[in-house]
Design an enzyme around this catalytic site. Structure first.
Site, PDB file in Angstrom:
ATOM      1  CB  SER A 108      -4.611 -13.832  80.571  1.00 45.40           C
ATOM      2  OG  SER A 108      -4.011 -14.591  81.603  1.00 45.40           O
ATOM      3  CE1 TYR A 131       1.241 -19.361  81.950  1.00 37.75           C
ATOM      4  CE2 TYR A 131      -0.870 -18.431  82.600  1.00 37.75           C
ATOM      5  CZ  TYR A 131       0.448 -18.261  82.234  1.00 37.75           C
ATOM      6  OH  TYR A 131       0.970 -17.002  82.162  1.00 37.75           O
ATOM      7  CB  THR A 157       1.858 -19.721  78.284  1.00 39.15           C
ATOM      8  OG1 THR A 157       1.099 -18.634  77.735  1.00 39.15           O
ATOM      9  CG2 THR A 157       3.138 -19.170  78.893  1.00 39.15           C
ATOM     10  CE  LYS A 232       2.379 -14.652  75.116  1.00 40.14           C
ATOM     11  NZ  LYS A 232       3.298 -14.642  76.279  1.00 40.14           N
ATOM     12  CG  HIS A 256       6.024 -15.051  80.696  1.00 39.14           C
ATOM     13  ND1 HIS A 256       5.347 -16.214  80.406  1.00 39.14           N
ATOM     14  CD2 HIS A 256       5.266 -14.411  81.624  1.00 39.14           C
ATOM     15  CE1 HIS A 256       4.247 -16.274  81.146  1.00 39.14           C
ATOM     16  NE2 HIS A 256       4.170 -15.179  81.889  1.00 39.14           N
TER      17      HIS A 256
END
Length: 359
Positions: A108, A131, A157, A232, A256
């Site tokens: 992440s 992100y 994402t 995603k 999510h």
């Protein structure tokens, strides 16, 4: 084998007893009434297995590939934030667990450990989740650092242009404890979660994430990196197809973990529609509610290349650090092996929708 820790649910129970209320709420909670959170798991449970008998099943082969890279099983580590809330070693423990079990690790961008330190401990395949920030310069620097650190793909994402309201976090005034930060963003001045009334993470996302994400952002990302881009957070077949047309090399069916739009459908319901929409154009993965090896088998039968597991890894880290994460992955591997045997399948290629549809 510890008779008190036989399955993922056992690890979850032990983790709940160990974690402080605010951290437990962050890891475990979902958006609003948490309907989608519950449905993710319940959806896999509702699917039935129409097994074959007298199939002459020998030793099972669970190996597969993701974007051409071999993994030992179709069970991969999803990107989840803030692993140092679970154990002191944090994301490095997770990377080592994935390496020792021979599977894909996805880091992440909201990790408590800088990507350079984590990827140094991770074997191939290793991907970086991203992100898109309001400041494209910040986003571009993250991409360049991920490439330099050895990431082999970028996982974008797309279901978090803002943060879904997570009432547990609001009640607990969730923020990172002193000494922890969003380590990858700290050198860029974006490493601190603000101390505000309610969820500090929600305030961070509101201040920093690009809220008007569009397919032009996906195209921009694909131009910015030499790495394949995985999208995603897809819930619809048409979005999956458009993502592929705009450069995505793979799709992750995901809501999510039930943490964004409550009453979104369970991922098991969406998966076959996405698989049908993209055809042979790209690989499809799925996350959300995977708690048993039989869930993995059902996902593969519905067309997923592999599954990503998030919360179970956090439970493993909380209970026993790196070894706990390894144990979670090995439990799911063992359960998948058993489910394949009892369904009459020797390898993953034999699985199809016949498994979950009555003849």
């Amino acid at each position: 084998m510890n008779s008190d820790l036989l399955n993922v649910a056992d690890y979850a129970r032990f983790a709940r007893e160990k974690l402080p209320k605010d951290i437990l709420g962050y890891y475990e909670g979902g958006a609003l009434d948490e309907i989608t959170l519950r449905e993710n798991t319940a959806g896999w449970e509702r699917l039935k297995l129409y097994y074959r008998v007298l199939a002459g099943v020998g030793p099972r082969e669970m190996g597969t590939t993701v974007l051409g890279r071999s993994i030992s099983m179709p069970i991969c580590v999803a990107p989840t934030a803030f692993h140092k809330l679970a154990c002191e070693v944090g994301e490095i423990a997770t990377a080592r667990a994935a390496t020792k079990t021979g599977t894909l690790f996805i880091l992440s961008s909201l990790s408590n450990t800088p990507m350079e330190e984590v990827f140094a401990q991770a074997a191939s395949p290793k991907w970086f989740q991203l992100y898109i920030y309001k400041d494209r310069g910040i986003t571009g620097e993250l991409i360049q650092r991920a490439e330099a650190a050895g990431a082999e793909a970028i996982v974008l994402t797309v279901d978090a242009p803002g943060l879904g309201t997570r009432e547990r976090d609001s009640r607990n005034n969730f923020r990172l404890p002193d000494g922890l930060s969003v380590a990858n963003l700290a050198p860029l001045g974006k490493g601190d979660i603000p101390a505000v009334e309610g969820s500090g993470l929600a305030a961070y996302v509101r201040d920093n994430f690009k809220s008007d994400l569009g397919f032009d952002d996906l195209e921009w990302l694909c131009r910015c990196t030499r790495l394949p881009v995985i999208v995603k957070g897809v819930c619809r077949g048409d979005d999956a197809q458009r993502s592929m047309e705009h450069g995505a090399k793979a799709i992750v069916v995901s809501n999510h973990g039930g943490r964004q739009l409550d009453t979104a459908p369970a991922t098991c319901e969406v998966l076959p529609h996405v698989v049908d929409a993209v055809g042979d154009g790209c690989e499809v993965y799925v996350d959300g509610g995977i708690r048993r090896g039989s869930d993995v088998l059902k996902a593969i039968a519905l067309g997923a290349r592999a599954v990503l597991v998030g919360r179970p890894i956090l439970w493993g880290l909380t209970v026993n650090g790196e070894q706990g994460a390894i144990d979670i992955l090995e439990i799911l591997r063992r359960e998948l092996d058993e489910a394949m045997l009892l369904c009459g399948c020797t390898n993953l290629n034999e699985l199809g929708r016949w498994v979950v549809e009555p003849n």
